[in-house]
Design an enzyme around this catalytic site. Structure first.
Site, mmCIF file in Angstrom:
data_model
loop_
_atom_site.group_PDB
_atom_site.id
_atom_site.type_symbol
_atom_site.label_atom_id
_atom_site.label_comp_id
_atom_site.label_asym_id
_atom_site.label_seq_id
_atom_site.Cartn_x
_atom_site.Cartn_y
_atom_site.Cartn_z
ATOM 1 N N SER A 107 62.921 -0.502 87.137
ATOM 2 C CA SER A 107 63.099 -1.928 86.945
ATOM 3 C C SER A 107 61.783 -2.601 86.582
ATOM 4 O O SER A 107 60.775 -2.412 87.264
ATOM 5 C CB SER A 107 63.663 -2.533 88.227
ATOM 6 O OG SER A 107 63.775 -3.907 88.062
ATOM 7 N N GLY A 108 61.772 -3.350 85.506
ATOM 8 C CA GLY A 108 60.569 -4.064 85.070
ATOM 9 C C GLY A 108 59.712 -3.251 84.124
ATOM 10 O O GLY A 108 58.619 -3.677 83.740
ATOM 11 N N THR A 112 64.876 -3.659 78.655
ATOM 12 C CA THR A 112 65.628 -4.686 77.936
ATOM 13 C C THR A 112 64.829 -5.171 76.736
ATOM 14 O O THR A 112 65.373 -5.341 75.634
ATOM 15 C CB THR A 112 65.953 -5.843 78.895
ATOM 16 O OG1 THR A 112 66.617 -5.289 80.014
ATOM 17 C CG2 THR A 112 66.824 -6.875 78.244
ATOM 18 N N ASN A 157 60.954 -7.734 88.820
ATOM 19 C CA ASN A 157 61.057 -8.194 87.427
ATOM 20 C C ASN A 157 61.657 -9.599 87.423
ATOM 21 O O ASN A 157 62.682 -9.830 88.053
ATOM 22 C CB ASN A 157 61.968 -7.206 86.663
ATOM 23 C CG ASN A 157 62.109 -7.572 85.199
ATOM 24 O OD1 ASN A 157 61.536 -8.565 84.747
ATOM 25 N ND2 ASN A 157 62.858 -6.768 84.474
ATOM 26 N N SER A 160 65.271 -9.406 85.566
ATOM 27 C CA SER A 160 65.831 -8.082 85.791
ATOM 28 C C SER A 160 67.317 -8.047 85.424
ATOM 29 O O SER A 160 68.076 -8.929 85.812
ATOM 30 C CB SER A 160 65.641 -7.735 87.260
ATOM 31 O OG SER A 160 66.171 -6.480 87.500
ATOM 32 N N SER A 161 67.697 -7.007 84.672
ATOM 33 C CA SER A 161 69.112 -6.876 84.306
ATOM 34 C C SER A 161 69.849 -6.411 85.545
ATOM 35 O O SER A 161 69.531 -5.379 86.112
ATOM 36 C CB SER A 161 69.291 -5.840 83.204
ATOM 37 O OG SER A 161 68.335 -6.030 82.206
ATOM 38 N N GLY A 387 67.185 0.025 85.789
ATOM 39 C CA GLY A 387 66.237 1.110 86.065
ATOM 40 C C GLY A 387 66.376 1.597 87.490
ATOM 41 O O GLY A 387 67.040 0.997 88.325
ATOM 42 N N GLU A 389 65.776 2.075 91.169
ATOM 43 C CA GLU A 389 65.337 1.028 92.090
ATOM 44 C C GLU A 389 65.087 1.569 93.480
ATOM 45 O O GLU A 389 65.929 2.261 94.050
ATOM 46 C CB GLU A 389 66.398 -0.073 92.190
ATOM 47 C CG GLU A 389 66.329 -1.026 91.030
ATOM 48 C CD GLU A 389 67.386 -2.104 91.082
ATOM 49 O OE1 GLU A 389 68.204 -2.111 92.010
ATOM 50 O OE2 GLU A 389 67.387 -2.944 90.169
#
Ligand SMILES: Nc1ncnc2c1ncn2[C@@H]1O[C@H](COP(=O)(O)OP(=O)(O)OP(=O)(O)O)[C@@H](O)[C@H]1O
Ligand SMILES: [Mg+2]
Length: 1108
Positions: A107-108, A112, A157, A160-161, A387, A389
């Site tokens: 993540s981050g 994306t 993030n 974050s998605s 991502g 996590e």
């Protein structure tokens, strides 16, 4: 601009890790850091792109950069995500291979962003045109919409998605985009109701509250103040560098471009508002008499507003929050909910509402962006999934997310490492095996059908009896205890009994990317994902069409007693489908790495990067690449592609493809260690060799193109020449014809000229001859004429002489005869001639007289006295008679113009003349006065209205007269009215009638001969009127009055003719006395007026001035 031709030019560190020397983890990280410090965030491992998140914007995504990377070979320029995107796009377009771009990382790490860069690059390089641009725009604009609803700020993030996304972009044979399909994976819906510390809810809530207009908020019954909403975390509401208000406008704009209708946008916003309202509904306990606790809604305002927004009946929802109905086959049991259960129901509804809204959005976007044509598409899939996590507190969502990442790692291993090695073995290439960690074992731990964690969770959820998270953990502890990657304090594996980092209600999995501790709390609930049926039914009853659509299971007509599939089951199935889908495509990898945990630029935390590099298996990846071959291709397409490089294989190779390739390689003198022949493929060790082949091919293609061009140009020139030649012949033929025609016409016209000259000359000659002939003839004629003229004149003179002589003889004879006759008849002539001459003369005189009279006639006026003078005395009688006749005739003419009234007036005048002419001196002066009759205008004047009405008859005369007083001879003014039957005397002022005398009582009238106006009306003795005696009156209109009275008397048959006595002395009877009125001519004393004086008792003397 500097033009690069190779990845090796101006390289910082090494652009491709395959070229790293010596290869170790440290040198690997050093290379990454070195490049990162120099803003080189992309590095290759063969065809895999490693992307380091720079956490700041770099000027490497400009349109110039796009142009730079467009249609260039992968290794030609320094590493860039554009190179990968270009490679994928070109092999899709030119080689018809479906592509997928797999972006992984925690993540981050920038997944994306990378996916957006790939999409924007493809959009920039693919075809253009109005329709294509619209499709591109819609595909790109779907991102902001999904990010607003599916992304949130987390500690890792800021954007974050919170869902997984896989997007298939579809292209036609030319490489123009046709549309796309988006698949979404498991939205982290628990975030809707609760966010960990330092994190936010989904962006859309903050965007709506800060970006919507006051008007919109009012419509949605919202308040701009974030602190008013329980579902919004406040400690991190503001995020650095994130402008929620501006983003709201971007999202609305994007929704419009994607094709959302205005009412759809409104519905979506209403649902978002409803979720916020839902969070504000609070419950309080209320004890019931049976000892159970019940919940009641504290403040119903938010509930009311939410119900208004969604068109739900408040009581229905209120009941759904208080009771739960459980249906089993034929039974329905209703139980009350306590406060905790009510909160659970509320949150479950909020989560469901939001996640279903999100899925609806994806479906709606898919509807807009789906390809319109049904022809076969080429597909490029872009996978941007959450991502890996590791949080402090990891729950079901993290478990699912990490499972998905395990699967992706699996596919990476499958396709790059294992597949590659297996291929070498399969192809019979000499190969030393490379060790790498295969995470299939972890995938198996999670997804195994019988004893996988997900299967056990499902089993636990479906099991009858008491099911809790703890019973689930117990089950795991029993079944997974021996698994190398499963750790739990209470498992049968005694290894962890004393591990204090492992709490009792947790289990730990050693993922490929690290160990993650999962808290079991909520696993069962979240997996069940149950929404009380009462709530779904309440939602289905809403009049809001979108909400009704989102809860189809609430339809009471379609009650399904079967349990819905669990969240874990669904996710496993969709990940399975995704994996199968990816395996059919050519993979392209972007492995994102996060340089630090602070979201800061320029910081490279080595331990963090090392950890990521390890679990991503990057070192193994390099090793396999280095040991193996950079490029492979089956023999047929390889021969097809490069056959033009060798004379023996060009243009056709008749033998087997492998032999053709061998001939080709030998001919090209490629060193033997640069390639190997597999069973069906050729393997090329170095990219350079491939570049060499490609370069040779490019040159060759150029030569071929030149050859084709040359032949084509030759053919074109020749055909043009032939055409020219053919044309020239035609032109020449036409020209010759034209020239001959011109020449002929010239000769023809010259001939005509000569001919005309000759003819003219001949004609003139003839004319001259004819003219001469004519002149001769004329001369002869003239001479003859003159001759004949002379002859004729001579004859005429002779004849004239002869005639004169004859005439003279005749005259002389006549005179002679006359003389003889006169001498003979002189005696008869005088006796007759005198009378005739006289008559003739008289006749002539009369004629002249009458003609003269005609021109000197007087005018037609009867009073015109003129008459022409008499010319001869002997015409005197005729002249006078003619004058009379003429006068009578014009009088008749004059009379014939009279109207009846005028006639009556003249008759009166005539009568007056008969009575008074030459008898009274006053008469001549009255002739010119018109007899007006009514001098007082008695009928019109309102003053006399009474008087007028007192008289029955029509008034013939109305005038003011003086009544002479016998006593002093003075006059008193009286109105005198005369009608056919009587005369009346009335007071002049009052109009009062003084005397009314019927005319039969009047015997005579006396007047003087002089010019005075006195007259006496004498009444019949013995009559009623005569009592007061006669009247002596004076008037200016005496003539008219007497004439009128006389005329009445003349027309009345029953009366005697009235006597008119004209004399200068007469008697008037006043009562008993008779008085004599005497008129004396002579100047009276008081000037010119008439005066009357009493001389004695019996005499009144009237002096009248002498008439002129
Ligand atoms: N190429 C880049 N250039 C500049 N900044 C970048 C780039 N890639 C990532 N970032 C920054 O890093 C942030 C996080 O990136 P991104 O949202 O793509 O991460 P992610 O991998 O999708 O994370 P998650 O799994 O949480 O969705 C971005 O908001 C952006 O600020
Ligand atoms: Mg993301």
């Amino acid at each position: 601009m500097e033009v690069k031709t190779s990845l090796l030019d101006n390289m910082i560190g090494v652009g491709d890790m395959v070229l790293l020397e010596p290869l170790s983890e440290d040198s690997f990280l050093e290379n990454l850091r070195n490049r990162f410090d120099h803003n080189e965030i992309y590095t290759y491992i063969g065809s895999v792109v490693i992307s380091m998140n720079p956490y700041r914007s770099l000027p490497i995504y400009t349109p110039d950069k796009v142009e730079e990377y467009r249609n260039r070979n992968f290794y030609e320029l320094s590493p860039h995500i554009y190179a990968l995107a270009d490679e994928a796009y070109r092999s899709l377009r030119d080689q018809d291979k479906d592509q997928c771009i797999l972006i992984t990382g925690e993540s981050g790490a920038g997944k994306t962003e990378a996916s957006k860069l790939v999409m924007s690059y493809v959009a920039a390089v693919c075809g253009k045109g109005q329709e294509v641009n619209k499709v591109k725009e819609q595909l790109l604009q779907s991102n902001p919409v999904l990010e607003a609803f599916g992304n949130a700020k987390t500690v890792r993030n800021d954007n974050s998605s919170r869902f997984g996304k896989y997007m298939d972009i579809e292209f036609d044979f030319k490489g123009d985009p046709l549309g796309g399909v988006i698949s979404n994976y498991l939205l982290e819906k628990s975030r809707v109701v609760k966010q960990p510390r330092g994190e936010r809810n989904f962006h859309v809530f903050y965007q709506l509250l800060s970006g919507a207009s006051d008007d919109t908020l009012k419509k949605l019954k919202l308040n701009r103040d974030l602190s008013k909403y329980n579902y919004l975390s406040l400690d991190s509401a503001a995020v650095n560098g994130l402008d929620d208000a501006a983003n709201f406008r971007t999202v609305r704009n994007a929704m419009q471009i994607v094709g959302f209708m205005e009412d759809e946008v409104q519905s979506v916003l209403e649902l978002v508002a409803a979720v916020l309202k839902l969070g504000n509904i609070e419950f309080k306990p209320e004890s019931r008499c049976n000892g159970t606790d019940e919940s009641r809604i504290k403040d119903k305002n938010d509930l009311k507003e939410m119900c208004e927004l969604l068109g739900i009946e408040q009581s229905v929802l209120e009941r759904a929050f208080s009771y739960r109905t459980v249906e089993a086959k034929l039974e329905k049991v209703s139980t009350t909910l306590n406060v905790a259960q009510a909160y659970y129901a509320r949150d479950a509804l909020a989560k469901n509402l939001y996640s279903r809204l999100f899925s609806w959005l994806v479906t709606r976007i898919n509807e807009s962006i789906k390809a319109q044509t049904k022809s076969r598409h080429k597909v490029m899939g872009v996978l941007d999934i959450y991502g890996f996590e590791i949080f402090e507190d990891n729950s079901f969502e993290q478990f699912i997310i990490n499972y998905c990442n395990e699967k992706l790692q699996q596919i990476f291993i499958e396709l790059t490492l294992r597949e590659e090695q297996e291929e070498y073995v399969r192809e019979g290439i000499e190969w030393t095996n490379i060790e790498y960690f295969n995470n299939a074992i972890i995938c198996d731990l999670i997804e195994n059908h019988q004893n996988g964690i997900l299967a056990m969770l499902d089993e636990e959820c479906l099991r009858p009896g008491t099911v809790t998270d703890e019973t689930f953990l117990d089950k795991l502890n029993t079944i997974c205890a021996e698994h190398q990657h499963f750790e739990s304090r209470l498992s049968k594996n005694s290894k962890f009994l004393t591990d204090h980092s492992l709490p009792h209600n947790c289990f730990r999995i050693q993922h490929y990317a690290g160990k993650v501790l999962y808290r079991v709390e909520g696993f069962v609930d979240k997996n069940n994902d149950l929404l009380y049926r009462d709530l779904s039914q309440a939602m289905y009853k809403a009049t809001h069409s979108l909400i009704k659509q989102l809860f189809p299971e609430g339809n009471p007509g379609k009650v399904n007693l079967k349990r819905p599939p669990t969240a874990g089951f669904q996710f496993k199935a969709s990940v399975g489908t995704l994996m199968r889908n990816l395996q059919t495509k050519n993979p392209n990898y972007i492995r994102c790495i996060k340089p630090n945990d602070k979201k800061a630029s320029h910081i490279f935390t080595e331990s963090l990067v090392r950890h990521q590099a390890r679990y991503l298996g990057l070192m193994e990846n390099v090793r396999v690449r280095r040991a193996g071959y950079a490029f492979r291709q089956t023999y047929e397409p390889c021969l097809e592609r490069y056959k033009m490089l060798c004379k023996r294989t060009w243009p056709h190779w008749r033998g087997p493809a492998r032999e053709g390739v061998e001939v080709l390689m030998a001919d090209l003198q490629v060193p033997a260690d640069e390639f190997s022949y597999g069973r069906s493929k050729i393997f090329i060790r170095n990219p350079r060799t491939l570049f060499f082949l490609e370069e040779r091919r490019r040159q060759c293609l150029q030569d071929l193109a030149s050859l084709i061009q040359k032949i084509y140009r030759g053919w074109k020139c020749r055909s043009q020449f032939l055409l020219l030649k053919k044309s020239q012949i035609v032109v020449a033929a036409w020209y010759r014809r034209y020239a001959q025609q011109k020449k002929y016409q010239k000769i023809k016209s010259a001939t005509t000229v000569v001919q005309s000259y000759t003819r003219g000359w001949q004609a003139r000659k003839l004319l001259r001859e004819l003219k001469y002939q004519k002149r001769c003839e004329e001369a002869v004629t003239t001479i003859a004429a003159f001759w004949h003229g002379t002859q004729a004149r001579r004859e005429l003179r002779r004849l004239k002489e002869e005639a004169r002589r004859k005439h003279a003889v005749a005259v002389i004879w006549a005179y002679w005869q006359g003389l003889k006759v006169r001498r003979e008849y002189r005696k008869f002539f005088r006796a007759n001639a005198g009378k005739k001459i006289y008559e003739f003369t008289i006749q002539r005189i009369m004629q002249k007289y009458f003609l003269g009279l005609k021109s000197t006639m007087p005018s037609m006026s009867p009073i015109d006295k003129n008459w022409p003078a008499r010319p001869y005395i002997f015409l005197d009688g005729v002249h006078t008679a003619l004058r009379r006749i003429f006068h009578l005739w014009r009088c008749k003419k004059y009379r014939s113009q009279f109207t009846e009234e005028k006639k009556a007036v003249y008759e009166e005048k005539l009568e007056a003349s008969e009575i008074f002419k030459d008898k009274k001196a006053l008469y001549p002066s009255s002739v010119s006065q018109p007899f007006k009759g009514d001098y007082l205008e008695i009928s019109k004047n309102p003053k006399y209205q009474k008087l007028n009405s007192a008289v029955d008859e029509k008034v013939l005369l109305a005038d003011v007269v003086n009544k002479i007083n016998r006593a002093n001879g003075k006059g008193t003014a009286r109105i005198f009215l005369l009608t056919k039957k009587s005369f009346v005397l009335a007071d002049q002022k009052t109009g009062q009638v003084k005397a009314s005398v019927p005319l039969p009582d009047l015997t005579s009238v006396s007047v003087s001969t002089q010019s005075d106006g006195f007259f006496a009306l004498r009444l019949k003795e013995g009559s009623a009127s005569a009592i007061k005696g006669d009247f002596l009156l004076s008037s200016e209109h005496l003539i008219e009055i007497i004439t009128k009275i006389h005329r009445i008397g003349a027309t009345a048959a029953d009366r005697e003719q009235l006597n008119i006595d004209i004399s200068d002395e007469f008697l008037v009877q006043f009562k008993q006395d008779k008085v004599c009125v005497k008129f004396i001519e002579g100047a009276p004393k008081n000037g010119n007026s008439v005066s009357c004086k009493r001389k004695n008792n019996r005499l009144l003397e009237v002096s009248v001035p002498t008439s002129p």
